[in-house]
Design an enzyme around this catalytic site. Structure first.
Site, short mmCIF file in Angstrom:
data_model
loop_
_atom_site.label_atom_id
_atom_site.label_comp_id
_atom_site.label_asym_id
_atom_site.label_seq_id
_atom_site.Cartn_x
_atom_site.Cartn_y
_atom_site.Cartn_z
N HIS A 140 71.94 58.66 3.13
CA HIS A 140 70.67 58.48 2.41
C HIS A 140 69.80 57.39 3.03
O HIS A 140 70.31 56.49 3.72
CB HIS A 140 70.96 58.10 0.95
CG HIS A 140 71.11 59.26 0.04
ND1 HIS A 140 70.44 59.36 -1.15
CD2 HIS A 140 71.86 60.38 0.14
CE1 HIS A 140 70.76 60.49 -1.76
NE2 HIS A 140 71.63 61.13 -0.99
N GLU A 172 66.99 66.33 0.99
CA GLU A 172 66.24 65.98 -0.23
C GLU A 172 64.98 65.22 0.17
O GLU A 172 65.01 64.36 1.06
CB GLU A 172 67.09 65.09 -1.17
CG GLU A 172 68.39 65.70 -1.61
CD GLU A 172 69.55 65.22 -0.76
OE1 GLU A 172 69.42 64.16 -0.07
OE2 GLU A 172 70.57 65.90 -0.75
#
Length: 323
Positions: free
Chosen positions: A38, A107
């Site tokens: 991330h 994402e």
């Protein structure tokens, strides 16, 4: 037999702590490990997001047995696929063959940072397919030139290649991604215990290939404390991938989950210290056909106590239930 994995959740601990936790997980007897990749945490309360690939390099040197895996890397926007191939080959060498490259369509939360916009899901899947083609070509050695719809590669070559390239996993959430994974992946990755995902994966060419699931859990001797922590840090988890892949910032996840209650979270995430609750949470994955299930203990500061408990209590209970 079901293998139980440990998750290095980069959103909830710093880089040195993540490596320390993995060393302890290896000692505790976990069968494999995965790490998120991330740029942002899901919620501000998680508070971290170090560079996963630096953590993997350190983890490869600090451990000797436990397999490593990205869960998952998006090789299309924030990273060019040629760079992902280089990183994956290097980690495979550092870990002496213990690495698997988990890939997904990504994402918005993480990919928006490079300012390239966020494509529609159909385009993201096109990009992922082209990226896998490039990565596999580079794993084969030699120079790669590619002029594609979404990516160009100009005379690229990996100069340090492992004898065996990392197996490639692809994350799935619906029919389209299952078709992609069935054609292109060596294993399938999912975060929901849906047998239909695996059936679709098999239908598109995935039969006989490994399947890896993931499940959040929240150990604490005081169940109320566990529920509170799970709600503070993981209430986004139940929103589903169609929502989670589109929101651009932790503040958006805060807003989207403002009406999720602690009871809602406790209904979907096992909390406390009763190992049977954790066994029953794993059971749907095992019954759906997942051979590997990675657990995510919620809360970075809770990892040492959780790992002690897992070694003495949880892992034996899970092996008794699913061996």
């Amino acid at each position: 037999m079901v293998q139980i994995g440990y998750t290095m959740m980069t959103e909830q601990a710093g880089p040195r702590e993540l490596v320390d936790h993995l060393v302890r997980a290896e000692q505790a007897g976990y069968d494999f490990s995965v790490t998120s990749d991330h740029y942002f945490p899901w919620l501000r309360s998680q508070g971290h997001s170090p560079y996963a690939w630096s953590v993997l390099g350190a983890a490869a040197q600090a451990t000797s047995r436990i397999p490593l895996m990205t869960y998952v890397t998006c090789p299309t926007v924030r990273y060019h696929p040629a760079i992902v191939a280089q990183k994956a080959a290097t980690v495979q060498l550092l870990s002496e063959g213990r690495f698997r490259l988990g890939l997904g369509a990504g994402e918005n939360l993480n990919e928006h940072v490079v300012g390239g916009g966020w494509p529609s899901v159909d385009v993201r899947h096109e990009m992922l397919e082209e990226a896998v083609e490039i990565i596999r070509a580079l794993f084969e050695g030699g120079h790669v030139n590619h002029r594609g719809t979404h990516f160009d590669v100009e005379s690229a070559r990996l100069w340090d290649l492992p004898d065996e390239p990392p197996p490639i996993g692809i994350a799935v959430s619906g029919e389209q991604s299952c078709a992609l994974a069935g054609r292109l992946a060596d294993l399938v990755i999912a975060t929901e215990p849906k047998a239909g995902l695996l059936t679709a994966f098999d239908r598109h060419g995935g039969e006989g290939k490994p399947r890896v699931g993931q499940l959040p859990v929240c150990y604490d001797p005081d169940r109320d404390t566990a529920v509170k922590r799970a709600h503070a840090q993981f209430r986004w988890f139940g929103s589903g991938w169609k929502v989670n892949s589109e929101l651009p910032h932790p503040d958006a996840f805060e807003a989207a989950t403002q009406f999720v209650t602690p009871d809602d979270v406790a209904d979907s995430i096992p909390c406390g210290d009763d190992p049977e609750d954790f066994v029953e949470a794993v059971r749907p994955y095992a019954e759906a056909g997942f051979g590997e299930i990675a657990l995510v203990q919620i809360g970075g500061e809770s990892q040492p106590a959780y790992l002690d408990w897992a070694e003495k209590t949880l892992l034996p209970a899970l092996r008794d239930a699913f061996d």
